[in-house]
Design an enzyme around this catalytic site. Structure first.
Site, PDB file in Angstrom:
ATOM      1  N   CYS A 125       0.797  -1.241   0.000  1.00 33.46           N
ATOM      2  CA  CYS A 125       0.000   0.000   0.000  1.00 33.46           C
ATOM      3  C   CYS A 125       0.826   1.287   0.000  1.00 33.46           C
ATOM      4  O   CYS A 125       0.538   2.174  -0.805  1.00 33.46           O
ATOM      5  CB  CYS A 125      -1.009   0.048   1.130  1.00 33.46           C
ATOM      6  SG  CYS A 125      -1.163  -1.395   2.125  1.00 33.46           S
TER       7      CYS A 125
ATOM      8  N   ARG B   4       6.915 -11.213   5.247  1.00 34.56           N
ATOM      9  CA  ARG B   4       6.567 -10.929   6.642  1.00 34.56           C
ATOM     10  C   ARG B   4       7.267 -11.964   7.508  1.00 34.56           C
ATOM     11  O   ARG B   4       7.232 -13.165   7.201  1.00 34.56           O
ATOM     12  CB  ARG B   4       5.047 -11.013   6.862  1.00 34.56           C
ATOM     13  CG  ARG B   4       4.324  -9.918   6.125  1.00 34.56           C
ATOM     14  CD  ARG B   4       2.828  -9.971   6.338  1.00 34.56           C
ATOM     15  NE  ARG B   4       2.185  -9.029   5.433  1.00 34.56           N
ATOM     16  CZ  ARG B   4       0.873  -8.888   5.275  1.00 34.56           C
ATOM     17  NH1 ARG B   4       0.051  -9.647   5.992  1.00 34.56           N
ATOM     18  NH2 ARG B   4       0.392  -8.008   4.439  1.00 34.56           N
TER      19      ARG B   4
ATOM     20  N   GLN C  84       0.843 -11.220  -3.548  1.00 31.49           N
ATOM     21  CA  GLN C  84      -0.585 -10.889  -3.478  1.00 31.49           C
ATOM     22  C   GLN C  84      -1.095 -10.420  -4.832  1.00 31.49           C
ATOM     23  O   GLN C  84      -0.355  -9.802  -5.597  1.00 31.49           O
ATOM     24  CB  GLN C  84      -0.813  -9.743  -2.490  1.00 31.49           C
ATOM     25  CG  GLN C  84      -0.472 -10.075  -1.061  1.00 31.49           C
ATOM     26  CD  GLN C  84      -0.609  -8.849  -0.183  1.00 31.49           C
ATOM     27  OE1 GLN C  84      -0.093  -7.782  -0.487  1.00 31.49           O
ATOM     28  NE2 GLN C  84      -1.316  -8.991   0.923  1.00 31.49           N
TER      29      GLN C  84
ATOM     30  N   ASP D   8      -2.782  -7.769  -5.439  1.00 28.66           N
ATOM     31  CA  ASP D   8      -3.111  -6.624  -4.600  1.00 28.66           C
ATOM     32  C   ASP D   8      -3.461  -5.423  -5.466  1.00 28.66           C
ATOM     33  O   ASP D   8      -2.789  -5.172  -6.463  1.00 28.66           O
ATOM     34  CB  ASP D   8      -1.875  -6.288  -3.756  1.00 28.66           C
ATOM     35  CG  ASP D   8      -2.225  -5.427  -2.562  1.00 28.66           C
ATOM     36  OD1 ASP D   8      -3.423  -5.255  -2.273  1.00 28.66           O
ATOM     37  OD2 ASP D   8      -1.285  -4.920  -1.919  1.00 28.66           O
TER      38      ASP D   8
ATOM     39  N   HIS E 259      -5.043  -1.195  -5.151  1.00 28.38           N
ATOM     40  CA  HIS E 259      -5.586  -0.099  -4.363  1.00 28.38           C
ATOM     41  C   HIS E 259      -6.336   0.824  -5.290  1.00 28.38           C
ATOM     42  O   HIS E 259      -5.793   1.270  -6.294  1.00 28.38           O
ATOM     43  CB  HIS E 259      -4.461   0.622  -3.633  1.00 28.38           C
ATOM     44  CG  HIS E 259      -3.785  -0.268  -2.642  1.00 28.38           C
ATOM     45  ND1 HIS E 259      -2.686  -1.029  -2.955  1.00 28.38           N
ATOM     46  CD2 HIS E 259      -4.119  -0.584  -1.359  1.00 28.38           C
ATOM     47  CE1 HIS E 259      -2.347  -1.760  -1.911  1.00 28.38           C
ATOM     48  NE2 HIS E 259      -3.197  -1.523  -0.937  1.00 28.38           N
TER      49      HIS E 259
ATOM     50  N   LYS F 113     -14.420  -3.977   6.955  1.00 28.18           N
ATOM     51  CA  LYS F 113     -14.004  -4.644   5.718  1.00 28.18           C
ATOM     52  C   LYS F 113     -14.990  -5.714   5.315  1.00 28.18           C
ATOM     53  O   LYS F 113     -15.691  -6.283   6.150  1.00 28.18           O
ATOM     54  CB  LYS F 113     -12.599  -5.234   5.866  1.00 28.18           C
ATOM     55  CG  LYS F 113     -12.476  -6.283   6.944  1.00 28.18           C
ATOM     56  CD  LYS F 113     -11.050  -6.846   6.990  1.00 28.18           C
ATOM     57  CE  LYS F 113     -10.897  -7.805   8.144  1.00 28.18           C
ATOM     58  NZ  LYS F 113      -9.568  -8.339   8.304  1.00 28.18           N
TER      59      LYS F 113
ATOM     60  N   HIS G  93      -8.393  -0.958  -0.284  1.00 26.99           N
ATOM     61  CA  HIS G  93      -7.452  -2.085  -0.381  1.00 26.99           C
ATOM     62  C   HIS G  93      -8.268  -3.288  -0.797  1.00 26.99           C
ATOM     63  O   HIS G  93      -9.300  -3.548  -0.182  1.00 26.99           O
ATOM     64  CB  HIS G  93      -6.831  -2.421   0.979  1.00 26.99           C
ATOM     65  CG  HIS G  93      -6.133  -1.304   1.659  1.00 26.99           C
ATOM     66  ND1 HIS G  93      -4.777  -1.266   1.818  1.00 26.99           N
ATOM     67  CD2 HIS G  93      -6.601  -0.186   2.254  1.00 26.99           C
ATOM     68  CE1 HIS G  93      -4.426  -0.187   2.484  1.00 26.99           C
ATOM     69  NE2 HIS G  93      -5.520   0.489   2.768  1.00 26.99           N
TER      70      HIS G  93
END
Length: 672
Positions: free
Chosen positions: A362, A391, A409, A411, A413, A498, A544
């Site tokens: 992000c 991570r 991911q 991912d 945004h 979420k 997200h």
RNA sequence: GCCGAAUUAGCUCAGCUGGUAGAGCAACCGCCUUGUAAGCGGUAGGUCAUCCGUUCGAGUCGGAUAUUCGGCACCA
């Protein structure tokens, strides 16, 4: 004369009985069969002991083993008590704490004596034996109301520190009850503090319907700072048949374990030098590439733009985004200096600045957004990345592909204006729906995780944010039972509510994969703005979102969902051409070449082996299509096509076979 | 990170109370040219996870470390 109370039965009939009458009395009055079958009673909707006297007018429904959910819950709770009693019989000095029913059984947390130490698997058979003895003794389970102070005193006297602590904290207005196993004056009577309800006696349990399964550590009251207890798990059912069925289900689940299949199908491996990170083998990576190609088509189609952002960024950037402060213990950091392996001193001096490997994408996406001045006309701006993140997960958390330290991911945004949120979230719902169906999941649940207790922002902001997500799902027509629509109070992130997508797999397990959440915190922290219609600077909202979640985990889920028999379009090897006699080799190579030309991932098996052997080997390897070539086929230019899971083979011409396979080998979004 | 268990050939596993490793499958070689879920024979393959200790002697006993498994805690 005492006043009678009125008990109403489910069929609408009622009877007047003396106060103090028990549900068991009423069952006996209705008939001896029911008296025997009745396990407990539902009184005005609440499950109660069959022997607990009725004091007021009430609606009563007797619970028998046919009311499976209630009966299982009762039995499992009783198994937990019997387990605790057995353990204290065998290991005097062991303190008891809690033991609830679980989805498939029960557990009980104990504090063993110091000398004894935690329980191990080896203790289980003896404990099971003792439990069977207690069940065979058919000890009555008797409810008794206690005064708090008396009970605390009793627990302290018995050295039950955990029970005493809990009794202290029970709310003042709550009636405190204990259950005796055995008549309270009996020498072998045993008691536990418990709200109940319970079955009438231990003999109501089927001694062949439970099994102690494992031991583990567990923290007192679920808190890492508290002492660790020794937990014993069991699975418990109403009868042996149910237990066996459960054991069979576990075996089925073990067969589709992605770690086992990953090795058998040669898809990936792990090794200590890179714990928690996947080494993808050629076959495994075919699946990945099929998904990746699919996802790129999906996001291109949905108006996203794909980007790629740095793996390493200065720690300063993570400080600004707030991640360094909150999550640094899960981040990998590297010093921004050249290691010196040559000279005597330390390899790393440690006086240089720090860089951190991204644990999420992000902040980098905000930095891309911030390049140049954005107009309200540029929004929504949908930035997508196949973002590879690291991570530093705790060692004990790692689990095959499901929980790894390096993952990628899908991912994105979405930077948008306030007035665009609902439409964007709705479009995401529709995109996610298409993806999950294309992946072969027929059932999933959408859940809205609402504000947690500890949170940022005003209640009005939360009202608004929650309503936006809710409205989007309603607009998509998915806030229905069919879509498993549910709201989860307290489950949201601290900065926003979420939406979560939970897939149901082929054997009924659920996996949380997709998510979308609105974020107004990070755009503010990283000063993302756009120029509005009014010529002023405004802050965009950042959504997200992810559909697969992580490629690693999603591949793992697919392997387990399909038990390794992946749909043709993502199968690593789509066809094997196997010969019966070496005279057919030439034609077999020709067949393979034809298939490859049609875009089908094909291998040949010309080995000097019996066809039985080849069929078995490729079936075990879960090859979806086996094209067998013998003398006949070579002469007639046909193939014998055997598809995985089919008993019958089909004799078709080469052209027909290619056409058949070609159709299925195409990804679902590319089919007509 | 915490509790418990495991780690022996490419894979699945055996190896009792300490006396320098064993099977099946796979691999390789040979025979068999084979018709839909394991044809036959042979060969090769192991610092018993790593390190330290106890012992005349350790795969086996003790300790440490690493990884894995089952839970707990964690999961932005």
């Amino acid at each position: 004369m005492t006043k009678l109370i009125k008990i109403t039965l489910p069929d609408g009939s009622s009877r007047d009985v003396a106060p103090g009458t028990t549900p068991a009395d009423i069952a006996a009055d209705i008939g001896p069969g029911l008296a025997k079958a009745a396990l407990a009673a539902r009184i005005d909707g609440e499950v109660r002991d069959i022997m607990r006297p009725l004091e007021t007018d009430a609606e009563l429904a007797l619970i028998t083993s046919r009311d499976e959910d209630d009966a299982l819950e009762l039995a499992r709770h009783d198994f937990a008590h019997v387990l605790a009693e057995a353990v204290q019989n065998l290991f005097p000095g062991t303190q008891i704490t809690f033991g609830p029913a679980t989805d498939h059984g029960f557990y009980y947390d104990f504090a063993p004596t110091k000398e004894r130490g935690p329980f191990t698997d080896e203790d289980l058979p003896a404990i099971e034996e003792e439990m069977r003895r207690i069940i065979a003794a058919d000890k009555p389970l008797v409810r008794e109301v206690w005064q708090r102070d008396d009970l605390i005193q009793r627990w302290e006297q018995d050295g039950e520190a955990f029970k005493a602590e809990w009794a202290h904290e029970l709310p003042d207005d709550e009636e405190i009850t204990v259950y005796w196993s055995g008549e309270k004056d009996a020498p072998d009577a045993w008691m536990d503090m418990c709200k109940g309800p319970h079955l009438a006696s231990t003999g109501k349990l089927d001694p062949k319907a439970f099994k102690l399964t494992r031991v583990s550590g567990a923290y007192w009251r679920g808190d890492q700072r508290n002492p660790q207890l020794s937990r014993i798990y069991g699975t418990g059912w109403l009868n042996r048949k149910q237990l066996n069925a459960h054991i069979l289900r576990l075996e089925e689940a073990a067969k589709r374990d992605h770690r086992k299949l990953g090795q058998e199908m040669d898809l990936f491996h792990f090794q200590p030098e890179a714990q928690g990170s996947v080494f993808w083998h050629p076959h495994g990576f075919v699946i990945w590439r099929a998904l990746e190609a699919y996802m790129r088509r999906a996001i291109d189609d949905a108006g996203y733009e794909e980007i790629k952002t740095p793996q390493l960024m200065d720690v300063h950037q993570w400080e600004q985004s707030g991640h360094w402060g909150k999550y640094s213990e899960n981040m990998f950091a590297v010093p921004d200096e050249v290691p010196d392996a040559e000279s005597e001193g330390p390899v790393i001096r440690g006086d240089a600045g720090m860089m951190a490997i991204k644990p999420m994408n992000c902040p980098a996406h905000v930095l891309v957004f911030r390049q140049g001045i954005k107009s309200y006309r540029d929004l929504p701006m949908r930035l997508f990345e196949h973002g590879c993140c690291h991570r530093n997960e705790p060692h004990g958390a790692l689990h095959g592909l499901m929980r790894v330290r390096q993952f990628t991911q899908d991912d994105a945004h979405i930077f948008c204006r306030e007035d665009q949120i609902v439409a964007e979230v709705r479009a995401f719902c529709e995109l996610a729906d298409r993806v999950y169906r294309d992946m072969g999941f027929e059932k999933y649940a959408i859940k809205l995780a609402l504000r947690p207790e500890k949170r940022f922002g005003s209640d009005e902001d939360w009202d608004k944010a929650e309503e936006e997500l809710r409205q989007a799902v309603i607009d998509a027509g998915m806030a229905t039972e069919e879509y498993g629509w549910e709201e989860l109070p307290g489950e949201g992130a601290f900065y926003a509510p979420k939406l979560e997508w939970h897939l149901t797999d082929a054997i009924g397990r659920t996996w949380q994969v997709g998510t979308i959440q609105s974020d107004r915190v990070l755009p503010a922290r990283l000063e993302a703005t756009y120029i509005g219609e009014d010529g002023e600077r405004h802050q965009p909202v950042m959504l997200h979102r992810a559909i697969f979640g992580s490629y690693e985990r999603f591949v793992g889920i697919l392997i387990e969902h399909y038990a390794g028999k992946l749909p043709l379009w993502m199968a690593p090897v789509q066809a094997v051409v196997a010969t019966i006699v070496s005279d057919a080799d030439e034609y077999a190579l020709e067949v393979a070449e034809e298939l490859r030309r049609a875009g089908i991932r094909t291998q040949t098996d010309l080995r000097n082996e019996k066809i039985n052997y080849k069929v078995r080997e490729h079936s075990v390897a879960k090859i979806p299509n086996l094209l067998v070539i013998g003398k006949q086929e070579a002469e007639k230019r046909t193939v014998a096509l055997r598809q995985l899971g089919e008993k019958q083979q089909q004799f078709v011409s080469l052209d027909e076979a290619v056409a058949m396979l070609k159709t299925d080998a195409i990804a679902p979004d590319l089919r007509d």
